[in-house]
Design a protein around this motif. Structure first.
Motif, short mmCIF file in Angstrom:
data_model
loop_
_atom_site.label_atom_id
_atom_site.label_comp_id
_atom_site.label_asym_id
_atom_site.label_seq_id
_atom_site.Cartn_x
_atom_site.Cartn_y
_atom_site.Cartn_z
N ARG A 27 0.83 -1.21 0.00
CA ARG A 27 0.00 0.00 0.00
C ARG A 27 0.86 1.26 0.00
O ARG A 27 0.55 2.23 -0.68
N LEU A 28 1.95 1.24 0.74
CA LEU A 28 2.82 2.42 0.81
C LEU A 28 3.60 2.63 -0.49
O LEU A 28 4.07 3.74 -0.74
N ALA A 29 3.72 1.59 -1.28
CA ALA A 29 4.37 1.75 -2.59
C ALA A 29 3.57 2.72 -3.47
O ALA A 29 4.13 3.34 -4.37
N GLY A 30 2.30 2.89 -3.17
CA GLY A 30 1.46 3.83 -3.90
C GLY A 30 1.53 5.26 -3.37
O GLY A 30 0.94 6.16 -3.94
N GLY A 31 2.24 5.46 -2.27
CA GLY A 31 2.37 6.80 -1.71
C GLY A 31 2.12 6.81 -0.21
O GLY A 31 1.68 5.83 0.38
N GLU A 32 2.40 7.95 0.38
CA GLU A 32 2.26 8.14 1.82
C GLU A 32 0.82 7.92 2.26
O GLU A 32 -0.12 8.31 1.57
N GLN A 33 0.65 7.28 3.42
CA GLN A 33 -0.68 7.06 4.01
C GLN A 33 -0.58 7.26 5.51
O GLN A 33 0.47 7.03 6.11
N LEU A 35 -1.75 6.17 9.39
CA LEU A 35 -1.86 4.87 10.03
C LEU A 35 -3.27 4.31 9.97
O LEU A 35 -3.46 3.10 9.80
N THR A 36 -4.26 5.17 10.07
CA THR A 36 -5.66 4.72 9.98
C THR A 36 -5.95 4.14 8.60
O THR A 36 -6.60 3.10 8.49
N GLN A 37 -5.43 4.76 7.56
CA GLN A 37 -5.61 4.24 6.20
C GLN A 37 -4.92 2.89 6.05
O GLN A 37 -5.44 2.00 5.38
N LEU A 38 -3.75 2.73 6.63
CA LEU A 38 -3.03 1.46 6.55
C LEU A 38 -3.77 0.36 7.30
O LEU A 38 -3.80 -0.79 6.86
N ALA A 39 -4.36 0.70 8.42
CA ALA A 39 -5.02 -0.31 9.27
C ALA A 39 -6.38 -0.73 8.73
O ALA A 39 -6.78 -1.89 8.90
N ALA A 40 -7.09 0.16 8.07
CA ALA A 40 -8.48 -0.10 7.67
C ALA A 40 -8.67 -1.38 6.86
O ALA A 40 -9.50 -2.22 7.23
N ARG A 60 13.90 -0.23 8.78
CA ARG A 60 14.13 0.95 7.92
C ARG A 60 13.40 0.86 6.59
O ARG A 60 13.85 1.42 5.58
N LEU A 61 12.27 0.14 6.58
CA LEU A 61 11.44 0.03 5.38
C LEU A 61 10.39 1.13 5.34
O LEU A 61 9.83 1.42 4.28
N VAL A 62 10.09 1.70 6.49
CA VAL A 62 9.04 2.73 6.60
C VAL A 62 9.57 3.87 7.45
O VAL A 62 10.28 3.65 8.44
N ARG A 63 9.20 5.07 7.06
CA ARG A 63 9.50 6.26 7.86
C ARG A 63 8.15 6.85 8.28
O ARG A 63 7.27 7.04 7.45
N HIS A 71 -0.41 10.05 12.11
CA HIS A 71 0.87 9.37 11.93
C HIS A 71 0.97 9.03 10.45
O HIS A 71 0.27 8.15 9.95
N LEU A 72 1.83 9.75 9.74
CA LEU A 72 1.97 9.58 8.29
C LEU A 72 3.17 8.68 8.01
O LEU A 72 4.26 8.88 8.54
N CYS A 73 2.94 7.67 7.16
CA CYS A 73 3.97 6.69 6.86
C CYS A 73 4.30 6.72 5.38
O CYS A 73 3.43 6.90 4.54
N ARG A 74 5.59 6.51 5.10
CA ARG A 74 6.00 6.40 3.70
C ARG A 74 7.03 5.29 3.57
O ARG A 74 7.77 4.97 4.52
N LEU A 75 7.08 4.72 2.40
CA LEU A 75 7.98 3.62 2.11
C LEU A 75 9.40 4.13 1.94
O LEU A 75 9.63 5.16 1.31
N GLU A 76 10.35 3.41 2.52
CA GLU A 76 11.78 3.64 2.33
C GLU A 76 12.31 2.32 1.77
O GLU A 76 12.62 1.40 2.52
N ALA A 77 12.38 2.20 0.46
CA ALA A 77 12.64 0.92 -0.18
C ALA A 77 14.11 0.52 -0.23
O ALA A 77 14.43 -0.59 -0.66
N GLY A 78 15.02 1.36 0.21
CA GLY A 78 16.44 1.06 0.14
C GLY A 78 16.84 -0.31 0.70
O GLY A 78 17.60 -1.04 0.05
N PRO A 79 16.34 -0.69 1.89
CA PRO A 79 16.73 -2.00 2.42
C PRO A 79 16.32 -3.18 1.55
O PRO A 79 16.89 -4.26 1.65
#
Length: 94
Positions: A27-33, A35-40, A60-63, A71-79
């Motif tokens: 889901r985060l690969a599509g952009g920042e979300q 925490l409520t959006q991620l949990a729903a 270190r996959l999410v910031r 609580h806004l989360c975004r993907l950190e795909a480096g790892p």
């Protein structure tokens, strides 16, 4: 070559071992979300989702950033590059 005993590699594999966390990553690969959006779609509570995000943060996959009450989360795909490099060692065996 990626070391097999890398603590970072271990944390990433651990984080990706749970299906809920893999869904969060997708889901985060599509952009920042938030925490409520991620949990729903996972039908989990905010505290449960927060615990999963903490595991992803340790790998270190999410910031996560807090903006007011969100609580806004975004993907950190480096790892994920380390995972790819580790898997590539076995390509000749496919």
């Amino acid at each position: 070559m990626v070391l097999n005993d890398s603590p970072t590699l271990d944390r990433v594999f651990h984080a990706l071992a749970h299906p809920a966390r893999r869904r969060m990553i997708r889901r985060l690969a599509g952009g920042e979300q938030n925490l409520t959006q991620l949990a729903a779609p996972l039908k989990m509570s905010f505290p449960a989702a927060s615990k999963h995000v903490r595991v992803l943060e340790r790998a270190r996959l999410v910031r996560r950033r807090v903006s007011g009450r969100q609580h806004l989360c975004r993907l950190e795909a480096g790892p994920l590059q380390q995972i790819t490099a580790w898997i590539e060692q076995f390509r000749e065996h496919w």
